[in-house]
Design an enzyme around this catalytic site. Structure first.
Site, short mmCIF file in Angstrom:
data_model
loop_
_atom_site.label_atom_id
_atom_site.label_comp_id
_atom_site.label_asym_id
_atom_site.label_seq_id
_atom_site.Cartn_x
_atom_site.Cartn_y
_atom_site.Cartn_z
CD GLU A 107 -3.46 79.49 12.08
OE1 GLU A 107 -3.90 79.25 13.23
OE2 GLU A 107 -4.19 79.90 11.15
CG HIS A 177 -5.32 90.33 6.20
ND1 HIS A 177 -6.24 90.82 7.08
CD2 HIS A 177 -5.68 89.05 5.94
CE1 HIS A 177 -7.13 89.87 7.35
NE2 HIS A 177 -6.82 88.79 6.68
C1 LIG Z 1 -5.49 82.53 13.11
C2 LIG Z 1 -6.07 82.73 11.75
N1 LIG Z 1 -5.79 81.83 10.78
C3 LIG Z 1 -6.27 82.00 9.53
C4 LIG Z 1 -7.05 83.08 9.23
C5 LIG Z 1 -7.57 83.29 7.81
N2 LIG Z 1 -9.01 83.04 7.74
C6 LIG Z 1 -9.89 84.06 7.83
S1 LIG Z 1 -11.44 83.53 7.84
C7 LIG Z 1 -11.01 81.92 7.70
C8 LIG Z 1 -12.05 80.85 7.71
C9 LIG Z 1 -12.89 80.87 8.93
O1 LIG Z 1 -13.91 79.93 8.86
P1 LIG Z 1 -15.03 79.81 9.96
O2 LIG Z 1 -14.41 79.91 11.32
O3 LIG Z 1 -15.81 78.61 9.67
O4 LIG Z 1 -15.91 81.13 9.79
P2 LIG Z 1 -16.80 81.58 8.53
O5 LIG Z 1 -15.91 82.38 7.65
O6 LIG Z 1 -17.31 80.36 7.89
O7 LIG Z 1 -17.87 82.44 9.07
C10 LIG Z 1 -9.61 81.82 7.62
C11 LIG Z 1 -8.88 80.56 7.45
C12 LIG Z 1 -7.31 84.00 10.27
N3 LIG Z 1 -8.06 85.09 10.06
N4 LIG Z 1 -6.81 83.80 11.51
#
Ligand SMILES: Cc1ncc(C[n+]2csc(CCOP(=O)(O)OP(=O)(O)O)c2C)c(N)n1
Ligand SMILES: [Mg+2]
Lengths: 373, 417
Positions: A107, A177
Site C-alpha cells: 500500500e 474488513h
Molecule cells: C495490508 C493488506 N493489504 C491487503 C490485504 C488483502 N489481501 C488479503 S490476502 C491477499 C493476498 C495475499 O497473497 P499472499 O501473501 O501470496 O498469500 P496467499 O493468499 O497466496 O496465501 C490480499 C491482497 C490484506 N489482508 N492486508
C-alpha cells in the site's frame, strides 16, 4: 483402487465445487442492519439512465475517465482482473495493461507511486483493497500527498491523485474488513475526503474527485456495492465536493450521517414520523473534509436538536468535530446537547457487529431523548 | 643515527607507504564495502547469478530420488504427517461447504500447500514460537489444535479463545505457541524478528510464515534487514503459491523470487519444493539448527501452488485456467505424492486410507454440529480486552448498551449470545 478413486473424486469435488454433504441445513443469511433507499429522481441531470448498482456506477465512472482523459491510469492490488469488488471489471481488457494494472502487494508503494505519477502529469487513480489496509500508506498520504502543494509553495502538487477504498460494516468483516477511518484523514489538512451513499453519488463524486485539483480520498461503503441500486445517468457528470445533501426536510430534529448510516437515519426519520408525529431533517454530509458547515448549522438553528451518527468509534470520531462546531455556531438555538450515536470505542468485533453499530434503534432512542430533553 | 640506519628507515617507510597505497587501490575502504575496484563498467543483472535451485527429495510421483537423502524420521512421525495432511484436506472440504451453506461466514482452504505446513511443523519444537499469515492451519493442527478448536473459532462461539472477535481462520493458541492471526498482511514479519531477538538467550527459535504477495510489503523489508543486522534466530518461511488473490507472481516480483532476496540481506537462504513434505522437513530442520546455534535468521522459500480459491469470497476461474489447477491437482499433489512414498515403504494402504477418511469425516462433522449448538460469547464481552482494565468511557458505553437493550432488546439477536 476404490479409495484412490475416492480421493480423486474428493479433490475434483473440491475444485469444481460439488458434493454438498451436509444436507439437513437451513441457509442462514446475514441480515443487514439497514434498508437501502434509492435517491429520488430529482438528484441529477437529464439524459438516459440505466439501472446500476454501486460497483457498476463506479466502473462506469472509471470507464468515462479512461475514455476521456488519455493521461488516466488505474492501479492497485488485483485491479487487473476487475478488483475484489468488481469496480474495475473489464477496464484492463478495454484500455490495456499500461493503463489499468496490478501493483505488487504494497500500500505504501501504491500511494507513493500514485503521488509521483500525479506530480509528473498522470491522472492517477489508486485503489486500496480495503480501507483497513490503508495504514501502511499513512505516511505517504499524511506527510506527502497532503503537504505537497503547501511545502513547495505551490511549485509541485499531486492534485491529480484520487484514492478509492472500500470501508464500513458488511455483516461479518470483523476487525479488518469493517473499519471507517475517515477521522484519521479528516485530521489532515490538504486531503479531501468523501463518502458516497449510493450509485449516483458514487459516480458523480468519483468524477468530481478525479477532476478536483487536490488529492482526494473516496471511502466507498462496501456493503452498498451490490445492495444499492439506482437509475444512474449514463453520461459524464460531476457532483460537488464540500456540499451536504438534505435528503428529508423536517423541523423538529436534524439527523446527520454519511455513507451507509444515512440509510439508517432515513429509517429513523420514518419511524419518528409514523409513530411519534415528529419531522426529522436527514442530512448526508457527503464530504468529510472540507465539510459543509453552512448547511448543517442552518438546519440545526431551525430544528434546535441534532444527532450525529457514524460507524467509527465515538472518541475523536468525526462526530466530535461536528458537535464542537455546532455548539460554537448554534449555541443559543440548541434545545438539547448535541447527541452522538456511534460505533463503540473498541476494535470492530466480528460476531458482535449488531451490538457495535449505531443501529436504527440506538439512533431512535437517542432522538427521542433529545425530543424529550 | 648513521646513514645506513636512516636509509633503512626511509626505505621502510616507503615500503609501508607502497603497501598502504596498494591496499587503497585494490581494496576499497568505504565503510561496509566488501569488494574490489574494477575498470569494467557493466550491469550486474538477474542472469549474473545462477538462480537458487529447488531442493527436493521426492519426485512428482512420490518416488525417492536418491536414497541417501531420505530423512531419518520414525514411522510414527511419518504417519502423523500424512494423517494430518489428509485430515487438513477433509476439514477444508467440510468447512468450505459449511460456508457455502451459510453456517460460517468465511473460510480459506490450504489445498496444495499442506506439505509446507506439515513438513515445517514436524521440524520444529512445540517451544518454538509461530507467527502465521492465515493459510497455515496445518501447522496448528500438527501442534495439536483439535478439530473442535478449529470449528469453534470459525463459529466464534463461547469456546473460541478469540472470543468471536475475529473472522473465521484467525486462529491462535497460547498453549501451542501460535500467535493469533491478524489480517493486515506482512505485519507479522518484523514482530517475529522482535520475538526472536527476545528469545536469543534460549534455544528456542521463531518461525514466521508469509505469502509471496506479502513479501512485497514494506514490513518484509524491515524484517529481513532487522533480523540480519540484529542477529535474530528467526526462520522466514515463504509459501510461494503462485498467486496473491488474482495477482500472479510475474506481476509480484522480478529477479530470483523471494529466495533471491535473502543473500542480499545477508540471510542464509534455502529454496525447497513445497509439494515435497520430506524436503520441507529437511530444510526447516537445517534452518532451525542453524538459527538456534548461530543466532541468525534463515529464509526458506517453499515453491507450491494454491489449488483452491483464495478464499470463499473468491472465484479463481475468472483469472486462471481450470486446466492449470487440475494439472497441479493431478500431477504433483503433495498429499498424494506422500501417500505413494509411504505405500512404497509398506507403511500405508487402501484400507488405512478408507479408515482415515471415514474417521476424519466423522470427526469434523461431529465438531461442526457441536460447534453450531454452542452459544456466542455474551455481547458484553465486546467491550473487554481493549485494555487490560476497562477505562471509564468504555464502561459507560457498555452500561448505555445494557440500558438500551432493556427497552429494545427484542430487535437484537440476544438469544444466540
Ligand atoms: C495490508 C493488506 N493489504 C491487503 C490485504 C488483502 N489481501 C488479503 S490476502 C491477499 C493476498 C495475499 O497473497 P499472499 O501473501 O501470496 O498469500 P496467499 O493468499 O497466496 O496465501 C490480499 C491482497 C490484506 N489482508 N492486508
Ligand atoms: Mg500467494
Amino acid at each position: 483402487m476404490a479409495s484412490s478413486r475416492l480421493r480423486t473424486q474428493f479433490f475434483s469435488d473440491v475444485i469444481f465445487n460439488r458434493g454438498i454433504f451436509l444436507s439437513e441445513v437451513q441457509l442462514r443469511r446475514y441480515s443487514s442492519h439497514f434498508v437501502y433507499t434509492a435517491d429520488s429522481e430529482k438528484t441529477t441531470s437529464n439524459g438516459t439512465k440505466s439501472k446500476m448498482n454501486m460497483f457498476q456506477a463506479i466502473n462506469n465512472a472509471l470507464d468515462i475517465i479512461l475514455k476521456s482523459d488519455s493521461k488516466a491510469i488505474i492501479f492497485g492490488e488485483d485491479v487487473g482482473f476487475g478488483g475484489v469488488f468488481r469496480c474495475t471489471l473489464d477496464l484492463q481488457k478495454r484500455y490495456g495493461k499500461h493503463r489499468v494494472f496490478n501493483t505488487p502487494l504494497c500500500e505504501q508503494g501504491i500511494i507513493g507511486f500514485g503521488i509521483g505519477a500525479a506530480v509528473a502529469g498522470s491522472t492517477a487513480i489508486a485503489e486500496i483493497q480495503f480501507a483497513d489496509y490503508i495504514f501502511p500508506a499513512f505516511d505517504q498520504l499524511v506527510n506527502e500527498a497532503a503537504k505537497y502543494r503547501y511545502r513547495s509553495g505551490n511549485l509541485f502538487d499531486c492534485g491529480k491523485l484520487t484514492i478509492r477504498t472500500p470501508c464500513g460494516a458488511v455483516g461479518h468483516g470483523g476487525l479488518y474488513h469493517s473499519q471507517s477511518p475517515e477521522a484519521y484523514f479528516a485530521h489532515t489538512p490538504g486531503l479531501k475526503v468523501v463518502v458516497p451513499r449510493g450509485p449516483i453519488k458514487a459516480k458523480g463524486l468519483l468524477l468530481g474527485c478525479i477532476r478536483d485539483p487536490d488529492p482526494c480520498l473516496i471511502l466507498e461503503p462496501k456493503v452498498l456495492y451490490r445492495a444499492a441500486v439506482e437509475q444512474v445517468p449514463e453520461a459524464d457528470f460531476q457532483l460537488p465536493l464540500g456540499k451536504a445533501d438534505i435528503l428529508i426536510e423536517g423541523t423538529d430534529i436534524t439527523l446527520i450521517g454519511w455513507g451507509t448510516q444515512v440509510h439508517v437515519l432515513k429509517e429513523v426519520a420514518t419511524v419518528l414520523k409514523d409513530s411519534y408525529k415528529v419531522t426529522a431533517e436527514v442530512i448526508d454530509l457527503v464530504t468529510i473534509l472540507p465539510w459543509d458547515v453552512t448547511t448543517i448549522c442552518k438546519s440545526v438553528c431551525k430544528t434546535g436538536r441534532v444527532l450525529v451518527a457514524h460507524e467509527a468509534p465515538m472518541t475523536s470520531g468525526f462526530g466530535a468535530e461536528i458537535a464542537a462546531t455546532i455548539q460554537e455556531n448554534c449555541f443559543l438555538n440548541l434545545h438539547a446537547p448535541v447527541a452522538r450515536v456511534t460505533g463503540a470505542d473498541t476494535p470492530f468485533p466480528c460476531i458482535f457487529e449488531p451490538f457495535y453499530l449505531p443501529t436504527k434503534w440506538r439512533c431512535l432512542e437517542e432522538a427521542l431523548k433529545l425530543l424529550d430533553y | 643515527m648513521g646513514l645506513n640506519r636512516s636509509l633503512r628507515f626511509a626505505f621502510n617507510i616507503s615500503k609501508s607507504w607502497i603497501q598502504i597505497y596498494k591496499t587503497y587501490s585494490t581494496c576499497p575502504k568505504f565503510p561496509g564495502a566488501k569488494t574490489t575496484f574494477t575498470n569494467q563498467l557493466q550491469f550486474t543483472e538477474t542472469s549474473s547469478y545462477a538462480p537458487i535451485p529447488i531442493f527436493r527429495i521426492l519426485g512428482p510421483k512420490g518416488e525417492l530420488l536418491n536414497s541417501s537423502d531420505e530423512p531419518k524420521l520414525s514411522e510414527e512421525i511419518l504417519l502423523k504427517m500424512y494423517k494430518d495432511m489428509t485430515v487438513l484436506n477433509v476439514m477444508d472440504k467440510i468447512l468450505y461447504e459449511s460456508q457455502r451453506q451459510g453456517r460460517i461466514s468465511f473460510y480459506m482452504t490450504s489445498y496444495g500447500e499442506e506439505a509446507t505446513h506439515i513438513g515445517s511443523a514436524a521440524a520444529l519444537d512445540l517451544d518454538d514460537l509461530v507467527y502465521g499469515q492465515y493459510r497455515e492451519a496445518g501447522v496448528l493442527m500438527y501442534r495439536g489444535f483439535t478439530l473442535q478448536q478449529f470449528v469453534d473459532q470459525c463459529y466464534g462461539n463461547i469456546d473460541d479463545k478469540g472470543r468471536g472477535r475475529q473472522m473465521p481462520v484467525h486462529y491462535g493458541s497460547k498453549d501451542l505457541n501460535y500467535v493469533t492471526i491478524s489480517s493486515p498482511l506482512g505485519t507479522q514479519l518484523p514482530q517475529a524478528v522482535g520475538s526472536a531477538y527476545a528469545l536469543k538467550d534460549t534455544n528456542r527459535v521463531v518461525i514466521c510464515y508469509f505469502g509471496e504477495g506479502s513479501a512485497s510489503e514494506g514490513d518484509a523489508h524491515a524484517a529481513f534487514n532487522f533480523s540480519a543486522t540484529l542477529g535474530c534466530p528467526v526462520i522466514f518461511f515463504c509459501r510461494n503459491n503462485g498467486y496473491a488473490i488474482s495477482t500472479p507472481v510475474e506481476e509480484q516480483y522480478r529477479g530470483d523470487g523471494i529466495a533471491g532476496k535473502g543473500p542480499s540481506y545477508g540471510i542464509n537462504t534455502l529454496r525447497v519444493d513445497g509439494n515435497d513434505v520430506l524436503a520441507v522437513y529437511e530444510a526447516t530442520k537445517l534452518a532451525k539448527d542453524f538459527a538456534s546455534k548461530e543466532k541468525k535468521p534463515v529464509l526458506i522459500e517453499a515453491l507450491t501452488y494454491r489449488v483452491g480459491d483464495h478464499s470463499t469470497s473468491d472465484d479463481s476461474s475468472s483469472y486462471r485456467p481450470k486446466e492449470e489447477v487440475s494439472d497441479w491437482l493431478n500431477n504433483d499433489y503433495p498429499t498424494k505424492k506422500f501417500r505413494h512414498y509411504l505405500e512404497s515403504r509398506g507403511l500405508w494402504n487402501e484400507e488405512h486410507e478408507e479408515q482415515l477418511l471415514a474417521q476424519a469425516n466423522k470427526g469434523i462433522l461431529a465438531a461442526l454440529s457441536n460447534g453450531e449448538k454452542k452459544k456466542k460469547p455474551k455481547w458484553t464481552e465486546m467491550y473487554e480486552d481493549v485494555y487490560k482494565f476497562m477505562p471509564l468511557h468504555i464502561k459507560k458505553q457498555q452500561d448505555a448498551m445494557k440500558d438500551h437493550l432493556k427497552k429494545y432488546g427484542k430487535y437484537y439477536p440476544i438469544d444466540s449470545f
